[in-house]
Structure formats: structure tokens, C-alpha cells
Enzyme design. Sequence first.
Site: not given
Ligand code: GLN
Length: 320
Positions: A271, A201, A253, A71, A68
Site C-alpha cells: 500500500v 507484523y 491481491y 510478506k 505488503s
Molecule cells: N501494513 C499494511 C496493512 O496491514 C499492509 C497491507 C498492504 O500493503 N496491502 O494493512
Amino acid sequence: FVIPDFPSFTKGIEHIYWNCKSNSQGRLATYIPQLARVNPDQWGVSVCTIDGQRFGIGDNRVPFTMQSCSKPLTYAIALERLGQERVHQYVGQEPSGRNFNELVLDHNKKPHNPMVNAGGILVCSMLKDLVKPEQTLAEKFDFTLNYYKRLAGGEKLGFNNAVFLSEREAADRNYAIGHYMREHGCYPEKPADLRELLDYYFQCCSMESNCEAMSVIAATLANGGICPTTEEKVLLPETTRDVLSLLHSCGMYDYSGQFAFRVGLPAKSGVSGAMLVVVPNVMGICVWSPPLDPMGNSCRGVQFCEELVGEFNLHRYDNL
Ligand code: GLN
């Protein structure tokens, strides 16, 4: 220099690094099988000031996927190319108050913000269909990777195909989000085949970097969009402002509110256990440690930020 006594600053960072090293809390993300295979003991920290002073410790050169943390970067590209107004026709600015991969939209049937999965997928659809729509998928991948590289001043940026494939195989939730948004007409252009969009994505999430390069990315954001190591103007100041605003309110988050309260710095977690942390007009930091708390944030990473602010008064409202 923005940090006049850099050696004593880095001594403090080192001290916090070792404090956090003994933190054995948290669990690896397992829903992406390939992420469950990393060594959980790895722990790296890198700092890059806006005038180019550097410091790194531990596993600061070991590669990991951005997840993420990509993003805010794709969001930045969308803002640069489409402008704030257009981008926010499709995605909101509110924290969702829910898990990062929750199947949920806001009252206007938009994703809550670009930092949760729904918003991230939507921003990818904007880059795919509104920014240079003539590009092939291969060209789109290169275009994105090159943007990330410029943000990192040309340092370590690659792609981890094993993580990409692993995530794609276990993508039910993200497909569900993708379909749900198609049902509600969220996309600028209705995707005939969600696979292409989700592949894009997942490719963004599987970009591979390390703490050193990511600290330069964070420093570019801290520096109003000018990369401190190359002096290239990569982003407009207003893009940077928008990105940092949403990192402040939505970057961690469902811990974002507490993080804004306790740490008071814009940050983004992923993550893989990575975290970008921005001290506006001062420096960028990247910390990486794979074990996560229940919200999906790196345990050592969060501890590091809390101790950092305790030690150096970097909270946005420390100096009133
Ligand atoms: N690639 C992960 C997902 O889409 C990214 C989510 C994250 O880093 N929290 O679930």
C-alpha cells in the site's frame, strides 16, 4: 550477460517510465495516516539483472516503507527455517478473491495464502514462536531486518518509526483479523497478547527501503536465492520456487488473476505504492508510485508492468 544489449533495454525502460509518469490515476492509502502524507508525484524504477547489471530512473533512491512487499520475505524466512510442509499446515496457497485486509479464512479455517494480511500475520506468528522462540522482541526485529538486508545485498534497509506508530494507531482491522484467527485456533501457539504479534507484523510492514535495494531483493528471487551483487546464497532454490509460485497466483491481491494473465510475472505490491516484480532467471525490478487503484495496487506500477511485457515479451508464456 543475460541482457546482451543492456543500453537499448534501458532505453526501452526509460520510455515506459515517461509514459507512466503522465498517469495521474489513483489515490493514496489513507487508512494509515502517515502514508497519506507522501508526495503522490514520486515515481521511481530500478532494475537489477541476475548478473548484476543495474539501472534506475526517477525517484529510485527515495525511501518508502515496504508494507505488503515484506510478506514474501517473511514467508521466505519461515520456509527456510521451518520447511514447506510445516508452514503450510497453517496457511494455504489459494488466492482469496477478496480484499487484502478482508476478515476471511478458507474452508479449513486457515488464511488463504501468506500474501494477504491474515496470512502475513500468521507467518509472523510462526517466525515469532517457532523460529528461535528464545529471541527477545528486539532480537527478533534485528533477525528479520538482517535477513531482509542480506536479500538486498546490504543496500538501503531501515525502519520508519512514524509509519509504524501511525499504522499501530489505526489498526482496528488487523486486530480484528488477529482476534478472528485466535478464535479459530489458527496460530501455532495461542498468543496471550496479540499486541506483540501485531507489533512485529507492523514492524515488518514499516521496514524502509528504496527501488534500488528492492530491485536487488527481486533479483535475488529471480536468481534462485543467490544475491546477484554479493553472491551470497540467502535462500534455498526450493524456497524461492515456493515464494515465486505464490507471487504468481496471489501477489497482486484481487487483481492477481488478471495480472497473471496480462503480465505473466510473479510480483508483489504494497500500500505504499511499491511493487516487486521478478523475471525468473533474468532480473528483478522494483517500481514505486504511491497512488493506488481500488484493489490497492500502484496505478503506475501496474501500467509499467503491462507496457514492459508488451515491449519485451517477458510474459512467462511469450516464448512458446
Ligand atoms: N501494513 C499494511 C496493512 O496491514 C499492509 C497491507 C498492504 O500493503 N496491502 O494493512
